[in-house]
Design an enzyme around this catalytic site. Structure first.
Site, PDB file in Angstrom:
ATOM      1  N   GLU A  15     -23.982 107.645  28.423  1.00 56.48           N
ATOM      2  CA  GLU A  15     -22.801 106.777  28.344  1.00 56.48           C
ATOM      3  C   GLU A  15     -23.313 105.355  28.525  1.00 56.48           C
ATOM      4  OE1 GLU A  15     -20.214 104.483  29.457  1.00 56.48           O
ATOM      5  OE2 GLU A  15     -19.115 105.858  30.803  1.00 56.48           O
ATOM      6  N   LEU A  16     -23.318 104.601  27.432  1.00 52.66           N
ATOM      7  CA  LEU A  16     -24.021 103.311  27.417  1.00 52.66           C
ATOM      8  C   LEU A  16     -23.025 102.148  27.337  1.00 52.66           C
ATOM      9  CD1 LEU A  16     -26.855 104.570  25.024  1.00 52.66           C
ATOM     10  CD2 LEU A  16     -26.783 104.623  27.526  1.00 52.66           C
ATOM     11  N   GLY A  41     -25.461 103.847  31.865  1.00 45.76           N
ATOM     12  CA  GLY A  41     -26.088 102.548  32.114  1.00 45.76           C
ATOM     13  C   GLY A  41     -26.238 101.781  30.821  1.00 45.76           C
ATOM     14  N   CYS A  57     -17.442  99.367  31.710  1.00 46.23           N
ATOM     15  CA  CYS A  57     -17.738  99.485  30.276  1.00 46.23           C
ATOM     16  C   CYS A  57     -16.480  99.691  29.456  1.00 46.23           C
ATOM     17  CB  CYS A  57     -18.751 100.586  30.036  1.00 46.23           C
ATOM     18  SG  CYS A  57     -18.311 102.085  30.896  1.00 46.23           S
ATOM     19  N   TRP A  82     -24.251 100.955  39.008  1.00 51.32           N
ATOM     20  CA  TRP A  82     -23.615 100.467  40.240  1.00 51.32           C
ATOM     21  C   TRP A  82     -22.121 100.207  40.080  1.00 51.32           C
ATOM     22  CZ3 TRP A  82     -21.541  96.082  38.509  1.00 51.32           C
ATOM     23  CH2 TRP A  82     -22.196  95.386  37.503  1.00 51.32           C
TER      24      TRP A  82
HETATM   25  P1  ADP Z   1     -27.062  98.256  34.610  1.00 45.12           P
HETATM   26  O1  ADP Z   1     -27.167  97.103  33.678  1.00 45.12           O
HETATM   27  O2  ADP Z   1     -25.726  98.891  34.731  1.00 45.12           O
HETATM   28  O3  ADP Z   1     -27.744  98.048  35.928  1.00 45.12           O
HETATM   29  P2  ADP Z   1     -29.269  99.974  33.941  1.00 45.12           P
HETATM   30  O4  ADP Z   1     -29.416 100.754  32.681  1.00 45.12           O
HETATM   31  O5  ADP Z   1     -30.283  98.944  34.237  1.00 45.12           O
HETATM   32  O6  ADP Z   1     -27.809  99.391  33.828  1.00 45.12           O
HETATM   33  O7  ADP Z   1     -29.179 100.926  35.185  1.00 45.12           O
HETATM   34  C1  ADP Z   1     -28.427 102.121  35.234  1.00 45.12           C
HETATM   35  C2  ADP Z   1     -29.179 103.133  36.061  1.00 45.12           C
HETATM   36  O8  ADP Z   1     -30.406 103.428  35.392  1.00 45.12           O
HETATM   37  C3  ADP Z   1     -29.574 102.642  37.444  1.00 45.12           C
HETATM   38  O9  ADP Z   1     -29.567 103.737  38.350  1.00 45.12           O
HETATM   39  C4  ADP Z   1     -30.979 102.143  37.221  1.00 45.12           C
HETATM   40  O10 ADP Z   1     -31.715 102.116  38.408  1.00 45.12           O
HETATM   41  C5  ADP Z   1     -31.486 103.216  36.270  1.00 45.12           C
HETATM   42  N1  ADP Z   1     -32.665 102.836  35.498  1.00 45.12           N
HETATM   43  C6  ADP Z   1     -33.105 101.591  35.191  1.00 45.12           C
HETATM   44  N2  ADP Z   1     -34.268 101.652  34.488  1.00 45.12           N
HETATM   45  C7  ADP Z   1     -34.552 102.963  34.325  1.00 45.12           C
HETATM   46  C8  ADP Z   1     -35.617 103.687  33.707  1.00 45.12           C
HETATM   47  N3  ADP Z   1     -36.623 103.078  33.099  1.00 45.12           N
HETATM   48  N4  ADP Z   1     -35.572 105.049  33.749  1.00 45.12           N
HETATM   49  C9  ADP Z   1     -34.570 105.694  34.359  1.00 45.12           C
HETATM   50  N5  ADP Z   1     -33.550 105.065  34.977  1.00 45.12           N
HETATM   51  C10 ADP Z   1     -33.532 103.731  34.971  1.00 45.12           C
END
Ligand code: ADP
Length: 484
Positions: free
Chosen positions: A254-255, A232, A288, A154
């Site tokens: 990209e983490l 994410g 990030c 987001w």
């Molecule tokens: P943030 O802390 O930035 O919200 P997330 O990793 O939770 O990071 O989310 C980044 C993206 O990954 C979002 O679109 C979220 O909905 C998606 N996401 C969260 N969980 C999963 C999952 N198990 N598999 C695939 N995508 C996911």
């Protein structure tokens, strides 16, 4: 509820059609500045994702030539620039970042369409190797990898997708996109623009939103999606690595980050302070590449801190649609509470609050506005050094030698962005060469740009976005020795 001519369809998009969830279920999108509902979006799951994958797969054989794909990118770039105010308004309302900053993000997104439009032909050209070996000429072709699954967070609702979808389309890959549930409206607006203005065959672009677990699970378990690009958290990235095992998928990840910002004692302190403010409070500290740990040489620690504090006190926090606001709200209560916890933890372990409000005065139940905060006397054991705060907190840490700066800067498993400020270029570059971060700004805290590869080392990810390397993520190399 949000009104916009770019949001005629608040829906997913599969096989050229605007679609709702099979279950009819919806989920609310909130404005973090006031908690009001902006829209209800469909809460889709595995079945809709499977249909989107099937549509993308069907579109693959008829992907048009480079010239047509380049036109799609150019038209999208032009449309984003023409609509930047309205897209920026939607982005500001769902994310919270100031409207002007949001428009800057739309321009940033457009720069990826521009870069890949200009570079795709050369980038995809086959390479004939100079050496004739075993009586053969050897040519390396770049073939589109196939359907690409793109999952975005987001914090940059349009920037993050632009750096994935532009090279994917450039390479000839149909896409299935899953935006973050907090900020899907900007992406829906972009899809409306592409639907209206490009003559896209059905299935080339698909948008599914809703259950992360189910959508992610379907993308990962499908043999028809050979490549996933994800931005994410490291936790979800690690899950995707596990899930990619069955079909040996290619992953671009990209983490998270934990960026060090190192100020040497010969730095131009005014410039370093300005760069820190611009970098740290972008997106209310929720990027990030935001500096997370500020290491300042003890000779200039007090002077630099005073300059930063003075600038921080001049910043205005508020609703991003108000013109003179510098910093908007945090995106949700969990984000607010993390910053709050980091400040409380640091103060309990001996840090000093020099700008901002005491945590006892703040509560995410009241609102999501967190004042820009500076703390000094910070030590490595505090949470704000261990984890990415992802909010408007500046923790100041003193160091005495360049070796200490390197050792402390590297004291994290993350390796995304870093910054070094100092006039002596030889000294600074010696430090930079020892830092394990994929991006290191020297006398600038600028973040990534479309023409350059960007990505993380260690737990910050795999692969690169932007530049020629960003295009190569979406191709497979095929080597053809020709003995004729
Ligand atoms: P943030 O802390 O930035 O919200 P997330 O990793 O939770 O990071 O989310 C980044 C993206 O990954 C979002 O679109 C979220 O909905 C998606 N996401 C969260 N969980 C999963 C999952 N198990 N598999 C695939 N995508 C996911």
């Amino acid at each position: 509820m949000i009104e916009s001519y770019l949001l005629k369809n608040i829906s997913g998009y599969i096989d050229g059609q605007w679609v709702d969830a099979d279950s009819g279920r919806t989920v609310e999108v909130l404005n973090p500045a006031n908690g009001k509902t902006l829209a209800e979006i469909p809460y889709m799951a595995a079945d809709e994702t499977a249909r989107a994958i099937a549509a993308a797969k069907a579109a693959l054989p008829s992907m048009p030539d480079v010239a047509t794909r380049r036109e799609w990118l150019e038209d999208t770039r032009d449309a984003l620039i023409a609509e930047k105010e309205e897209i920026g308004r939607i982005l500001c309302l769902e994310h919270g970042k100031p409207w002007k900053e949001a428009q800057g993000e739309v321009e940033y997104a457009a720069s990826f369409f521009d870069y890949f439009a200009k570079s795709m032909e050369d980038g995809l050209a086959p390479e004939e190797l100079a050496d004739k070996v075993k009586d053969c000429t050897w040519t390396v072709y770049k073939r589109a990898i196939g359907v690409a699954g793109l999952i975005t967070p987001w914090n940059f609702p349009i920037g993050m997708i632009a750096k994935k979808i532009a090279p994917a389309i450039a390479a000839g890959c149909p896409v299935v996109i899953k935006p973050a549930t907090e900020t899907p409206l900007t992406m829906i607006a972009m899809f409306q623009i592409m639907h209206d203005r490009l003559d896209l065959p059905k299935g080339v672009i698909n948008l599914v939103m809703g259950s992360s677990k189910e959508i992610g699970g379907e993308l990962m378990s499908s043999p028809d999606v050979p490549m996933i690009s994800f931005t994410g958290s490291t936790g979800v990235g690690q899950l995707l690595i596990e899930q990619s095992r069955q079909h040996v998928k290619k992953l671009g990840l990209e983490l998270g980050g934990n960026a060090p910002f190192i100020v040497l004692d010969d730095a131009d302190l005014d410039s370093a302070a300005d760069n820190l403010i611009a970098n740290k409070f972008r997106g209310c500290g929720q990027t990030c590449v935001c500096a997370n740990r500020i290491f300042v040489h003890s000779n200039v620690y007090k002077e630099f801190t005073d300059k930063v504090v003075e600038k921080v006190k001049a910043l205005k926090v508020g609703d991003g649609m108000d013109e003179d606001v510098d910093i908007g709200p945090l995106v949700n209560a969990a984000g607010f509470d993390k910053v709050h916890d980091h400040v409380k933890d640091a103060l309990s372990k001996g840090a000093t609050l020099v700008a901002g409000k005491h945590p006892d005065e703040l509560d995410s139940d009241k609102n999501l506005f967190y004042p820009p905060t500076v703390i000094t006397d910070v030590t490595h054991d505090m949470l704000c050094c261990q984890e990415e705060t992802f909010g408007p907190l500046i923790p100041m840490i003193a160091f005495d030698t360049d070796e200490q700066a390197v050792q402390q800067g590297n004291d994290t498993e993350f390796g995304l962005a870093s910054y070094v400020f100092g006039k002596d270029a030889k000294r600074a570059h010696k430090i930079i060469a020892q830092l394990h971060f994929g991006h290191c700004g020297y006398n600038t805290a600028t973040g990534p740009a479309a023409h350059a590869p960007f990505g993380g080392m260690l737990h910050s990810g795999i692969g690169r976005e932007g530049g020629h390397d960003g295009l190569l993520e979406y191709v497979e190399l095929q080597t053809v020795p020709d003995g004729s």
